[in-house]
Structure formats: C-alpha cells, structure tokens
Write an enzyme that holds these catalytic residues in place. Structure first.
Site, short mmCIF file in Angstrom:
data_model
loop_
_atom_site.label_atom_id
_atom_site.label_comp_id
_atom_site.label_asym_id
_atom_site.label_seq_id
_atom_site.Cartn_x
_atom_site.Cartn_y
_atom_site.Cartn_z
CG ASN A 154 48.02 -84.32 109.45
OD1 ASN A 154 48.52 -82.98 109.26
ND2 ASN A 154 47.06 -84.45 108.75
CG ASP A 166 45.50 -90.66 103.18
OD1 ASP A 166 44.97 -89.76 102.35
OD2 ASP A 166 46.41 -91.14 103.41
CE LYS A 221 35.57 -87.17 127.32
NZ LYS A 221 36.03 -86.60 128.59
N PRO A 240 37.45 -88.28 100.19
CG PRO A 240 36.22 -86.25 99.98
CD PRO A 240 36.43 -87.10 100.81
CG ASP A 241 43.07 -87.59 96.00
OD1 ASP A 241 43.36 -86.32 95.76
OD2 ASP A 241 43.96 -88.37 96.10
CB ILE A 242 41.10 -82.31 97.61
CG1 ILE A 242 39.99 -82.50 98.93
CG2 ILE A 242 40.65 -80.60 97.06
CD1 ILE A 242 40.26 -81.90 100.29
CG PHE A 258 53.12 -79.96 98.55
CD1 PHE A 258 52.86 -79.11 97.55
CD2 PHE A 258 54.26 -79.59 99.21
CE1 PHE A 258 53.40 -77.79 97.33
CE2 PHE A 258 54.94 -78.46 99.14
CZ PHE A 258 54.61 -77.69 98.24
CE LYS A 308 51.97 -89.45 97.02
NZ LYS A 308 52.33 -88.94 98.39
CE LYS A 347 47.36 -87.94 95.15
NZ LYS A 347 46.25 -87.37 96.40
O1 C5P Z 1 49.07 -89.70 97.84
P1 C5P Z 1 48.74 -88.50 98.72
O2 C5P Z 1 47.14 -88.57 98.78
O3 C5P Z 1 49.35 -88.33 99.92
O4 C5P Z 1 48.95 -87.11 97.81
C1 C5P Z 1 49.29 -86.15 98.47
C2 C5P Z 1 48.71 -84.96 97.76
O5 C5P Z 1 47.23 -85.06 97.20
C3 C5P Z 1 48.81 -83.45 98.28
O6 C5P Z 1 49.12 -82.52 97.33
C4 C5P Z 1 47.56 -83.24 99.18
O7 C5P Z 1 47.10 -82.05 99.35
C5 C5P Z 1 46.32 -84.03 98.06
N1 C5P Z 1 45.44 -84.47 98.71
C6 C5P Z 1 44.34 -84.16 98.47
N2 C5P Z 1 43.27 -84.87 98.89
C7 C5P Z 1 43.26 -85.80 99.74
C8 C5P Z 1 44.74 -86.67 99.76
C9 C5P Z 1 45.48 -85.82 99.23
O8 C5P Z 1 44.06 -83.10 97.88
N3 C5P Z 1 41.99 -86.46 100.23
#
Ligand code: C5P
Length: 406
Positions: A216, A285, A295, A313-315, A331, A345, A349
């Site tokens: 991105n 995501d 390739k 995974p959502d860190i 953020f 959020k 989160k």
């Molecule tokens: O809802 P979203 O996932 O876009 O939320 C964004 C926030 O979550 C940001 O702080 C981003 O760095 C964190 N994030 C993360 N891991 C992911 C997706 C988002 O830490 N896989």
C-alpha cells in the site's frame, strides 16, 4: 516543506577548535540559525587557521570572539559574559587537544577559559569530537572522554567513515544536520524518560511470487517521526519498519521486516518488555494464501490468474490482549466518518487511545492533521508537519502515562 523553528528562542554559543572539520562549522551555523537559534561564535587560534572569523561572523550575524584579551567587552570579561545567557555551549569541532584541556580544567585561551567559567548547572557543554582515528582511539583521549563525561559533558559522535587524512575509522565529526538534530533532541523536555517504546511503521509487502506482491501507499513518515520524537523525549525506542525509504532517526533501534507475519513476530513476543506500543504501520489485512516460487507468467490463453487470500494476524489486537500489555496506541486511517470509525476501533481493538487521520490525504505527505480519540472524548491536533504532530502525540502519551500512575 516549511522550516520548523526547533531552536526558536535558544541562544547557542558555538565554539570552534582547530581541525579540518571547521569547514562543517559554517554549515552548522546556517543550520542553527535556520532552526531559529541565535548563535555566538568563539574560535580558538588554531580554528582560525582552518576557517576565517569573517566567514563565521557573516553566517552568524554576530561578532566573533577569538581572544581573552578582546577589548570590546566593557568589563573585559568575555569569558564570563559569553555564557551567562546561553542555553548551551556546543564545540564543533572539538579537537583532541581541546578535550585534553577541558578534562584538566585548563584555561589558557578564551575557548577553554569560557568553558571553565560557564555556569555548569544551567549551561550544558556539548562536544562534537573531530580527529584522526588513532588520536580518537588513543588511551589518553579515551581517558579524557571518560573524565569529561563524568563532569557532565555530552559527546555528540564522533561518526565513523572516511577521514580527511585518507584513513577510515572513528573520529569524523558528525554532519551539520546531524548536530542540529542532536542539539534539538538534547534540549527537548524529557517527558518519556525511563519509558521504552515499540513502534511499527510503514506498509507491509505480501509476496505473490518472487517479483510481485501486495502492498500500500504508506510511506512510514508518521511512524518514523514518532520514533524521533519519542527519542527526543528521552525514551528508549525500537522501530519495526516495513519496506520504506527513510533514514533511521538517530538513537533509535530499527528492525526491518517485509510481511505482516514478520512484523507480528518482531513485535508480539517482545511487546511486554515495553511500556508503550504505537501501531502506525499500515499492515496488509490479507496475504496470498500460497506463494508461487516462480514468477507467474502469462499463459497465452488470455486467462488471468486468480489468487486466494488469507487474513493476516492483527498485531495491535494481539498486543492489546497480552496480560502485561504496554500502553497501546492505534492508528485509524479513514477516508470518511473519521470519528465514528476511530471510536469503533477503540472498542474493537480494546486499546486506550486511537489516533485518527484521513488516510488518502496523508499517505506520503510531510504534513497531516490528527484527532485523538479515547474513552473520555476526542481532541484535534491541527494540520502541521509530521514531526510537530509526533511531538504533540508524544506529550499526550506522556500525560496519559502519568495520569495512570498509581
Ligand atoms: O481497523 P484496522 O485494522 O485498519 O486498524 C488499524 C490499526 O491497527 C493501526 O494501528 C494498525 O497499525 C493496526 N493493525 C495491526 N495489524 C493488522 C492490522 C492493523 O497492528 N493486521
């Protein structure tokens, strides 16, 4: 970008001792003045062999002092007067000989005399050493360095690399812009002293095959600015960065990663060792469910390949779930309904602070505007360059950490 006045209202006494790095002192003077400081130059006799007092006077717009016998001061005490209103004395270049003198408290010329006579409690002394690598490594110089540090003197550098003598090693004076950055950091209020910050920044890159991937437009600028601001504020900072083209802020430990999974592994197992986690990274995501090791080629039958995606995974959410979690800041880069999404959020989160910004308007740019959203409400931080915003955010984080102290 407009020039930030990071040293507005600061009065800096810039001392030059003898060495070829004196040529960098001209650029340094410009940098200090551009950042809003007033600069008073003091030169040793040896420094005058390398650069003229006229050059330094023109650049600093102020008379240069070179001798303790200068008759211009009505009380004939230049060595006292020069430092009484100074926020800092910075000696760049600081030669091996000058450092030896200062370590011993000798005062046989204006520069060393002025350092000895400065009000030690309120006028810090910073030295930017510049010398041949053998001179720097010599036990006598290292002994003097230890003595100077014990006396409360701050050393900026030296750097490492090519030297004017043709040798390579430690002893180069830092570049002018690095010295300005170090001085700004030195003078910043230490609102995060004793804190450890872990910050993610930039995009992630999810490979499809050896030459392509999903990524991105995040530039990493906001996360890097927060890392710099946190370091200025006295924190120990680790920055986990996706693929970006940005220099590492001085004094910050950087870990480079590519994929969301690598970012997760660099962050989550270590997060409990930090007091604050700031997730600025634009983590993908989704990633391709399988990676082609060759390739992917056009096959001639005009049928485009299809990819199955799998969720990353959502860190931030994973760190927020840790039993001894750090203070978590997320953020939200949104294209519309910023407050609503930021609030959502915060709950989803389970973090105490979300920083909202309009994503498409900020990616890659040097400025931005933020809205801080917490359980109590929201507060706008108006449009500014990203370092100014980062400093404001750092001070908000510091206030929240203090408020949550038992
Ligand atoms: O809802 P979203 O996932 O876009 O939320 C964004 C926030 O979550 C940001 O702080 C981003 O760095 C964190 N994030 C993360 N891991 C992911 C997706 C988002 O830490 N896989």
């Amino acid at each position: 970008m407009t020039q930030r006045m990071d040293l507005q209202g600061r009065h800096i006494v810039l001392g030059l001792s003898g060495g070829i790095a004196c040529y960098k002192a001209a650029e340094l003077t410009r940098g200090l003045i551009k950042a809003g400081a007033t600069v008073q130059v003091v030169m040793s006799e040896a420094a005058e062999q390398f650069i003229t007092a006229v050059t330094m006077q023109a650049l600093s717009s102020s008379n240069v002092y070179t001798s303790q016998w200068d008759a211009r001061e009505p009380n004939a005490m230049a060595h006292i007067n020069l430092t009484r209103h100074a926020d800092a004395v910075l000696i760049a270049p600081a030669s091996a000989d000058l450092m030896a003198k200062l370590a011993q408290g000798r005062a046989d010329d204006l520069l060393s005399l002025m350092c000895l006579a400065r009000p030690i409690e309120r006028c810090p002394l910073l030295l930017a050493p510049a010398m041949n690598r053998e001179m720097w490594a010599h036990p006598a110089t290292q002994r003097n360095v230890a003595l100077l540090r014990a006396d409360g003197t701050t050393l900026l550098g030296p750097g490492n690399g090519d030297q004017a003598c043709g040798e390579i090693g430690d002893g180069r004076m830092l570049e002018a812009y690095e010295l300005v950055e170090e001085l700004v950091a030195f003078l910043a209020p230490k609102v995060l002293a004793g804190q450890r910050l872990l910050i993610t920044a930039g995009p992630t890159f999810e490979p499809i095959d050896p030459v392509r991937g999903i990524t991105n437009l995040s530039s990493g600028k906001m996360g890097f600015a927060i890392a710099r601001a946190a370091h200025e504020a006295g924190a120990e900072v680790t920055l986990v960065a996706g693929p970006v083209h940005l220099p590492t802020p001085r004094g910050v430990r950087r870990v480079d990663v590519q994929t969301a999974q690598q970012m997760y592994e660099a962050v989550v197992p270590n997060a409990a060792n930090y007091s604050v986690f700031v997730a600025t990274a634009a983590v993908a995501d989704w990633r391709p469910a399988s990676l082609s090791d060759q390739k992917i080629k056009k096959n001639g039958n005009k049928v485009a390949p299809t990819f199955e995606l799998t969720e990353n995974p959502d860190i931030l959410a994973a760190v927020a779930q840790l039993p001894d979690r750090p203070y978590c800041v997320g953020f939200a880069a949104e294209s519309h309904d910023l407050l609503k999404h930021a609030r959502e959020k915060l709950t989803r989160k389970n973090v105490p602070l979300i920083v909202g910004n309009l994503g498409p308007a900020t990616f890659g740019r040097d400025d931005n505007a933020l809205v801080l959203v917490d359980a109590k409400g929201h507060r706008d931080i108006p449009q500014a360059d990203k370092l100014t915003l980062a400093r404001a955010l750092v001070s908000e984080i510091a206030q929240r950490l203090n408020a949550s102290k038992p």
